[in-house]
Enzyme design. Sequence first.
Site, PDB file in Angstrom:
ATOM      1  N   GLU A   1      42.947  89.097 115.632  1.00 17.65           N
ATOM      2  CA  GLU A   1      43.363  88.838 114.239  1.00 17.65           C
ATOM      3  C   GLU A   1      42.767  87.530 113.745  1.00 17.65           C
ATOM      4  OE1 GLU A   1      44.496  91.438 113.012  1.00 17.65           O
ATOM      5  OE2 GLU A   1      45.108  92.379 114.894  1.00 17.65           O
TER       6      GLU A   1
ATOM      7  N   GLU B   1      36.131  96.169 112.128  1.00 16.43           N
ATOM      8  CA  GLU B   1      36.912  96.444 113.345  1.00 16.43           C
ATOM      9  C   GLU B   1      36.038  96.507 114.601  1.00 16.43           C
ATOM     10  OE1 GLU B   1      39.797  95.835 113.339  1.00 16.43           O
ATOM     11  OE2 GLU B   1      40.507  96.155 111.291  1.00 16.43           O
TER      12      GLU B   1
END
Length: 866
Positions: free
Chosen positions: A307, A329
């Site tokens: 994150e 991602e």
Amino acid sequence: MDTQTTQAPATPPAIRREDYRPPLWLVPEISLDFDLDPQATRVRARLTVERAGSHDRPLRLDGDGLTPLAVVVDGQPLAEGDWRLDDGVLIVALAGNTHVVETEVEIAPAANTQLMGLYASGGLLCTQCEPEGFRRITFFPDRPDVLSRFDVTMRADKAAYPVLLANGDPVEQGEGADGTHWARWVDPFPKPSYLFALVAGNLACNADSFTTMSGREVKLGIWVAESDLPRTGHAMTALKNSMAWDEKAYGREYDLDVFNIVAVADFNFGAMENKGLNIFNSRYILADPETATDPDYDAIESVVAHEYFHNWSGDRVTCRDWFQLSLKEGFTVYRDQEFSADMGSRAVKRIEDVRVLRAAQFQEDGGPLAHPVRPESYMEISNFYTATVYNKGAELIRMMALLLGPERFRKGTDLYFDRHDGQAVTCEDFVKAMEEGGGIDLAQFRLWYSQAGTPRVTARPNYDPATGSVTIAIRQTVPATPGQDDKAPMAIPLKFALFDPATGTHHGEEVFLLEHQQAELRKEGFTQAPVLSINRSFAAPIIVEAEQSAEELAFLAARDDDPFSRYEAMQQLMINGLLGHIAGGPLESDVIIDSIRRTIADPSLDRAFVAEAVRLPSEAYLGDQMQIVDPDAIHAARDSLQQAIGQALESDWRTVHAECARNGFSLSADAREARKLRTVALNYIVASGAPDGAALAFDQYDRADNMTERQAALAILASGASDERAQALGKFYDRYAGNALVIDKWFQTQALAFHPETVEIVEALEQHPDFTLTNPNRARALFGAFSANQWAFNRKDGKGYRMVADTIIALDKLNPQTAARLVPPLGRWRRFDAARGALMRAELERIAVTPNLSKDVLEQASKSLA
Ligand code: B3K
Ligand code: ZN
């Protein structure tokens, strides 16, 4: 109605990548004003909108479940006829090129069981907006290529919600009337709406700071319930290590004055990278030795890093549209994998990552839900947060990094970040930056983004004693996947070495770029037939069919200097033994046992690696090696081999188990490695059938001063039929009653157990007072785990299928995203015998025709049936 034929369910229209059009209206500024209340939150939004280019199209603001209480343009309230709602979208015709549009809505966070948008979790109010949750909070062009500066004011009851957090930096706060207070946060970085976040609640803070490479001090905060504060230290260390690593590895510095993380109990997935305010599933924050296992510690480190890394790969440079999801991602998974490799054992990390890739992504790629890393269409984008987009996406970046080499890869990423800072871009933009920064042509490599399916590569060496040369015939095939029947050959980097069996060494590792369907490699200078070690370090996400003999595999298992390949050889040896036995042959365990004995005794190997190497492949992975999966035969064969290894090496396992015991808990590498191998040893001792096996496991359970050993012992007991089984499960429950994350483990351990009655056990656990479908962690702990238990889930009578289908239908009404994630195991029906396949299909059909099904579940069920 004819009950024999099932009607194809009406599916919502697909959204296609080729239909992408840039936004017609931009929103450079938005201010949001929240009157927070769990039952009725008022949201006032003020958008500065700008016409993009020359057109006469109206402004369209996405909304989901919203009713406008007011629509105001440039200070003038609009009459009802001046705007309209079309399938939730607010449409307003505007005359000029720039306007200020204000809306007001009321939402009910406490009633939001989907956990998308603004919702209540425990006593907190929090948000989740990716991918399309912001439209459940306010009217807005909810697409990632509309970037806005956010100015957010929150007002709430001060006693219930003493802490008010949002993205960016805090700029103002004050007291209001009637016990309320307010806070204003401004985020100077334009961002898409999916990165918006706020949190309100009674939270305590683990406060720390980090000085960036340019000398700026950043205030760090991890916010949790007061009683959880002692369990936040590991996450804080991980955060600071991540910040330092991104500076060193990628030259990326943090950019705001504060960085906050909040842990919440109810969360649809792992965590969320909202700018400056990451929101986490509490399982990826909270840890202490009493409640968290070593893998939990590792997962926290990697998710915190993931994150944090998104701040650059995702937030500063974001996605143009959701088809580009892997842009952020895949790259960010690659970044977190490399970070973890640098923090611990690179070899073991690679083995773990490949195991996940094979378990989740290879299965996906070989089934009805296969899709390219950059998908071409979707009905519901939430269904595309997949192992393909994430983990295969990361493998693509890894292959590019290999082809470029570290320096040129860094040039490529520098160019990517510099060129696209503040933009919403595509996978193609990333590949171009790699090409230009690295000075390489990636034309054919791009197929990895567009072609689904796991390439299969065969490699057959042929030694010619007359010339001392070896020729390796290499061939690739890419299997057909839904919508893609014919595939072009891919560019596959094959990392290989040829070992001289006489010396045990090789002639140097090479990377051969396979670009055609077939190739032939010739190497000289061998006095006897060399042993091929191929796809070393698992450099390419492919299936290799090398058909090596047991002797060759045993040689590599003992001698290969690439740790991944050494592990792989050992696994292949076991797979071959098991598949041979399943096919009706005798269980040939001698070579396997010898290799294991040598591996345990090799002083050059670290214990975590040994633990990986000597473990049997999972039942699911064995199933993947079969055309038609026979869950009972796999279970029986694996059990027999486990018993044979346990018996043949019983005294070795007992020695290992005793030697790996430690006095006093430590998180040192030595202690963690010892715990890992100790568990494997205990497992083999119990599998041997030794009469004291269960007592030994119970003793480990009882004496453990840490969750790793306690849970390992519990899991081993849960798979057996001893008296100690019930005793340990009871003690575990009593010890941790009330600790949600640990009670999840209690559910999960039983759902994963190799127990003949797991189906009935899970059925009973569903009625347990602690079971609820409203908490995603709990739902996954029971049913996610159960459907991953190949032997139990696929029980012949189909009861496992029915239970999971019932759960999907019930959960869909509450939380479609989480429900949809339970569908893929049923979609594997083609891989099973006709009887099981028919039972699975029947459940999928029952799901698909359920009235008022969500788009999420409908897409997964209908594609699984196709
Ligand atoms: N970006 C989020 C995932 C959001 C999933 C939405 N269904 C977490 C992550 O990958 O970092
Ligand atoms: Zn991510």
